[in-house]
Design a protein around this motif. Structure first.
Motif, short mmCIF file in Angstrom:
data_model
loop_
_atom_site.label_atom_id
_atom_site.label_comp_id
_atom_site.label_asym_id
_atom_site.label_seq_id
_atom_site.Cartn_x
_atom_site.Cartn_y
_atom_site.Cartn_z
N TYR A 51 47.29 30.60 54.09
CA TYR A 51 47.95 31.25 55.06
C TYR A 51 49.09 32.02 54.63
O TYR A 51 50.04 31.54 54.34
CB TYR A 51 47.94 30.37 56.49
N VAL A 52 49.34 33.24 55.22
CA VAL A 52 50.39 34.06 54.76
C VAL A 52 50.56 34.99 55.96
O VAL A 52 49.41 35.76 56.29
CB VAL A 52 50.46 34.58 53.30
N ALA A 53 51.81 35.23 56.31
CA ALA A 53 51.91 36.39 57.43
C ALA A 53 52.22 37.67 57.11
O ALA A 53 52.99 37.76 56.21
CB ALA A 53 52.83 35.83 58.55
N LEU A 54 51.50 38.69 57.42
CA LEU A 54 51.97 39.90 57.01
C LEU A 54 52.97 40.56 57.88
O LEU A 54 52.90 40.61 59.04
CB LEU A 54 50.86 40.85 57.15
N TYR A 92 34.33 58.83 54.57
CA TYR A 92 35.42 59.84 54.46
C TYR A 92 36.29 59.64 55.44
O TYR A 92 36.41 59.51 56.54
CB TYR A 92 34.82 61.10 54.85
N PRO A 93 37.68 59.19 54.55
CA PRO A 93 37.68 59.17 53.02
C PRO A 93 37.08 57.74 52.68
O PRO A 93 36.89 56.99 53.50
CB PRO A 93 39.27 59.08 53.06
N PRO A 94 36.90 57.69 51.46
CA PRO A 94 36.46 56.41 50.78
C PRO A 94 37.47 55.23 51.17
O PRO A 94 38.27 55.58 51.34
CB PRO A 94 36.29 56.72 49.35
N GLN A 95 36.46 54.14 50.94
CA GLN A 95 37.39 52.84 51.34
C GLN A 95 37.42 51.94 50.14
O GLN A 95 36.32 51.77 49.66
CB GLN A 95 36.92 52.18 52.54
N ARG A 96 38.34 51.18 49.93
CA ARG A 96 38.24 49.85 48.82
C ARG A 96 38.88 48.67 49.66
O ARG A 96 39.69 48.82 50.63
CB ARG A 96 39.35 50.31 47.77
N SER A 97 38.34 47.74 49.33
CA SER A 97 38.68 46.39 49.85
C SER A 97 39.32 45.54 49.05
O SER A 97 39.25 45.40 47.74
CB SER A 97 37.33 45.57 50.25
N LEU A 98 40.57 45.14 49.57
CA LEU A 98 41.54 44.42 48.70
C LEU A 98 41.82 42.96 49.58
O LEU A 98 41.70 42.94 50.64
CB LEU A 98 42.79 45.25 48.34
N VAL A 99 42.12 41.87 48.66
CA VAL A 99 42.81 40.74 49.40
C VAL A 99 44.25 40.19 48.70
O VAL A 99 44.40 40.74 47.58
CB VAL A 99 41.92 39.46 48.91
N PHE A 100 45.17 40.10 49.57
CA PHE A 100 46.38 39.56 49.26
C PHE A 100 46.28 38.29 49.25
O PHE A 100 46.24 37.41 49.99
CB PHE A 100 47.25 39.98 50.37
N SER A 101 45.79 37.88 47.58
CA SER A 101 45.70 36.45 47.34
C SER A 101 46.99 35.78 47.29
O SER A 101 48.14 36.06 46.48
CB SER A 101 45.13 36.52 45.90
N PHE A 102 46.98 34.56 47.86
CA PHE A 102 48.34 33.94 48.21
C PHE A 102 47.81 32.28 48.07
O PHE A 102 46.96 31.66 48.73
CB PHE A 102 48.95 33.95 49.78
N LYS A 103 48.82 31.73 47.30
CA LYS A 103 48.62 29.98 46.97
C LYS A 103 50.12 29.52 47.20
O LYS A 103 50.79 29.97 46.58
CB LYS A 103 48.02 29.88 45.58
N ASN A 104 49.95 28.44 48.08
CA ASN A 104 51.22 27.91 48.45
C ASN A 104 50.93 26.32 48.46
O ASN A 104 50.58 25.91 49.15
CB ASN A 104 51.70 28.48 49.98
N ASP A 105 51.71 25.96 47.37
CA ASP A 105 51.53 24.43 47.52
C ASP A 105 52.77 23.77 48.07
O ASP A 105 52.84 22.34 47.63
CB ASP A 105 51.44 23.96 45.93
N GLU A 106 53.66 24.54 48.41
CA GLU A 106 55.03 23.78 49.18
C GLU A 106 54.77 23.39 50.45
O GLU A 106 53.99 24.15 51.28
CB GLU A 106 56.26 24.84 49.21
N ALA A 107 55.20 22.05 50.74
CA ALA A 107 55.00 21.23 51.87
C ALA A 107 56.73 21.13 52.63
O ALA A 107 57.00 19.97 52.83
CB ALA A 107 54.41 20.15 51.74
#
Length: 146
Positions: A51-54, A92-107
Motif C-alpha cells: 500500500y502506498v498513497a498517491l 486514440y490516443p494509445p495507452q500503456r499500463s504501468l505499475v508503481f511498484s512499492f515494497k515497504n518492510d518498515e513497521a
C-alpha cells in the motif's frame, strides 16, 4: 584570557557561517537524477504492490514526477520502481499500463511523504501522445511528445 575572549567573539560568527542556508550548489536537482522506467511484462506482473498513497503526479518534459506517502520509520528502506507492461493498447490516443511498484518492510507509525521522478522518454510511441495508466492508483496521465 585573550584566547578565551577571542573565541567568545568568534563563536557566533563561526556558527552563523556554518548554519548558512545551502544555495543549492551541493543539492542534487531531482531532474538530474531521474529513475529509469522498466519495460517488462514479467516484472509488471510480479512487482511488489504494498500500500502506498498517491499524493500528486505531473509530467514535465520527459519526466514523470510522483509524490507518494506511506507509513514507515524513515522510508530509507523503501523499494520503488515504475514498471511498464510493454503492451500498447490500441485506442486514440494509445495507452500503456504501468505499475508503481512499492515494497515497504518498515513497521513504524510515522507517515512519510516522498517525491521521485522517472525518465519516461522510452515510453514514447509513433503517435505524438500516449496515455500512461497508473494501474494501482486507477489514474491516467496524457504524455504528449513535444
Amino acid at each position: 584570557m585573550k584566547i578565551i575572549t577571542s573565541i567568545i567573539y568568534l563563536l557566533p560568527i563561526i556558527i552563523f557561517i556554518a548554519c548558512q542556508k545551502n544555495d543549492g550548489q551541493d543539492t542534487p536537482d531531482l531532474d538530474q537524477n531521474l529513475n529509469e522506467v522498466i519495460i517488462s511484462l514479467e516484472e509488471y506482473n510480479l512487482a511488489p504492490r504494498d500500500y502506498v498513497a498517491l499524493e500528486s503526479y505531473k509530467i514535465e518534459d520527459d519526466s514523470l514526477k510522483i509524490t507518494y506517502s506511506s507509513s514507515g520509520c524513515s522510508g530509507d528502506s523503501w523499494e520503488v520502481r515504475l514498471i511498464d507492461s510493454g503492451l500498447i493498447l490500441e485506442s486514440y490516443p494509445p495507452q500503456r499500463s504501468l505499475v508503481f511498484s512499492f515494497k515497504n518492510d518498515e513497521a513504524c507509525e510515522a507517515y512519510i511523504t516522498k517525491e521521485i521522478a522517472f525518465d519516461i522518454s522510452k515510453l514514447k510511441i509513433e503517435d505524438d501522445s500516449v496515455y500512461l495508466n497508473l494501474t494501482n492508483w486507477g489514474v491516467s496521465v496524457l504524455y504528449i511528445d513535444k
